[in-house]
Write an enzyme that holds these catalytic residues in place. Structure first.
Site, PDB file in Angstrom:
ATOM      1  CG  ASP A 102      32.677  41.846  48.688  1.00 53.50           C
ATOM      2  OD1 ASP A 102      33.362  40.847  48.551  1.00 53.50           O
ATOM      3  OD2 ASP A 102      33.185  43.017  48.833  1.00 53.50           O
ATOM      4  CD  GLN A 118      42.882  40.706  46.036  1.00 52.18           C
ATOM      5  OE1 GLN A 118      43.712  41.751  45.474  1.00 52.18           O
ATOM      6  NE2 GLN A 118      41.622  41.046  46.523  1.00 52.18           N
ATOM      7  CG  ASP A 159      30.753  45.734  42.787  1.00 49.52           C
ATOM      8  OD1 ASP A 159      30.566  46.480  43.542  1.00 49.52           O
ATOM      9  OD2 ASP A 159      31.677  45.183  42.366  1.00 49.52           O
ATOM     10  CB  CYS A 201      14.785  56.410  33.427  1.00 42.45           C
ATOM     11  SG  CYS A 201      15.695  58.053  34.029  1.00 42.45           S
TER      12      CYS A 201
END
Length: 369
Positions: free
Chosen positions: A94, A190, A267, A307
């Protein structure tokens, strides 16, 4: 080293959803994809090997946090972020913009960037488009984010308009900055919750010809319906042949809603943060594993998920969390990230099989919001 290559393998017959493949210098990413957040060069409570075991294809790092600690000099001396943290697969960083506007105190916006004080010790810093690009160049991430102005929600339209002008001006500076040969730059759309501003931003950034496009400034408090409406506004104006990334999202329902609107990458800190609060994501819905009813429940947390955490009982995991054993946090984090990655794998397969609507109804039943 190769630049990013994006190929669409199949598009849904009913929605803009697509299953694709992103090729980077550090490996291939199958989309739609969820990217675990490793803000400070680590995904909280899990090791890189555990991330590999759950087949995390790409992780995130953050420019703001890494510039403050350990500092770019140390990471540069290590040979870049991949070598510093011993991670061989792709990394996205980022730009630091969101953190500058949300974490720092006494920030002052100028046309060149943002003067701010560290949230750690109050030390003074400056971060702008050139500085962000230089730091990310040193970090050596595969996908670099343009530096943008992140407006709060709600936000008055005149303030948003000025922020958008600045974001586009900064985007051009970022685009013209020379990164490492293997790096790829994404522009960030944006415009708050104003559809016309979102459209304007998407068109302006597309004309700058970035390697991919992110949508920022959503999932900041607005209703999910409004977020989806903004995606509907933006999607027709983004290139079909470039990857699209919705930043900071979200719940399984948020993600599948966005995938159906043509988004490829996601994310969110939700799976790791919720794990530290004792909340597990499973194929039966969310489970508050600290609840007393699990004290003598010796069944696995999620029998439908293959898992490492599935080897342990709910009772044992609950015990670890209640006595503050770090292992408990690790086990729930592994559960949550494995679930998210398995969810994305099944979502991708549903697109490939053209059974997205069927899978959507399944997810809505398990995760209605």
């Amino acid at each position: 080293m190769s630049k990013l290559k994006f190929q669409i393998n199949r598009t849904s017959s009913q929605y803009p959803a697509r299953a694709g493949t992103i090729e980077t210098a550090h490996g291939t990413i199958q989309t739609p994809i969820f990217m675990p957040v490793g803000t400070r060069a680590a995904v909280k409570t899990v090791t890189n090997q555990q991330l590999l075991d759950m087949n995390a294809q790409i992780i995130l790092g953050n420019t703001y946090h890494l510039m403050l600690r350990p500092g770019t000099e140390i990471i540069e001396a290590a040979g870049g972020l991949h070598k510093f943290m011993n991670w061989s697969r792709p990394i996205l960083t980022d730009s630091g913009g969101f953190q500058v506007f949300s974490l720092s105190t006494l920030n002052k916006i100028t046309e060149e960037g943002v003067k701010f004080q560290s949230h750690i010790d109050g030390s003074k810093h400056f971060l702008g488009p050139k500085e962000s690009m230089q730091i990310q160049k040193i970090l050596g991430s595969d996908i670099v984010m343009a530096f943008d102005e992140c407006s709060p929600y709600p936000c008055e339209r005149p303030v948003l308009e000025k922020a958008l002008e600045r974001t586009h001006r900064w985007a051009r500076i970022c685009r013209d900055f020379e990164l490492q040969p293997h790096q790829n730059l994404f522009g960030i759309v944006q415009g708050g919750v104003h559809g016309d501003l979102r459209k304007q931003s998407a068109i302006a950034l597309t004309q700058m010809d970035f390697d991919g496009y992110a949508i920022g400034g959503l999932s900041v408090g607005e209703p999910a319906e409004l977020m989806n409406a903004m995606l509907d506004e933006v999607e027709p104006h983004l290139p079909k042949d470039k990857p699209r990334y919705l930043m900071g999202v979200g719940t399984p329902r948020n993600i599948i809603d966005a995938v159906m609107r043509g988004i490829d990458m996601f994310d969110c800190v939700m799976p790791t943060r919720n794990a530290r609060n004792g909340t597990a994501f499973t194929w039966s819905g969310k489970v508050n594993i600290k609840a007393g009813r699990y004290a003598k429940d010796f069944s696995p947390l999620d029998p439908q998920l293959d898992c490492y955490t599935s080897q342990f009982s709910k009772a044992y995991i609950r015990h670890l969390l209640n006595v503050d054993e770090v292992t408990g946090l690790t086990l729930v984090t592994i559960q949550n990230l494995t679930f998210y990655l398995d969810f994305m794998r099944q979502l991708r397969q549903a697109i490939l099989d053209d059974k997205l609507q069927e899978f959507y109804l399944k997810i809505c039943e398990i995760y209605p919001e």
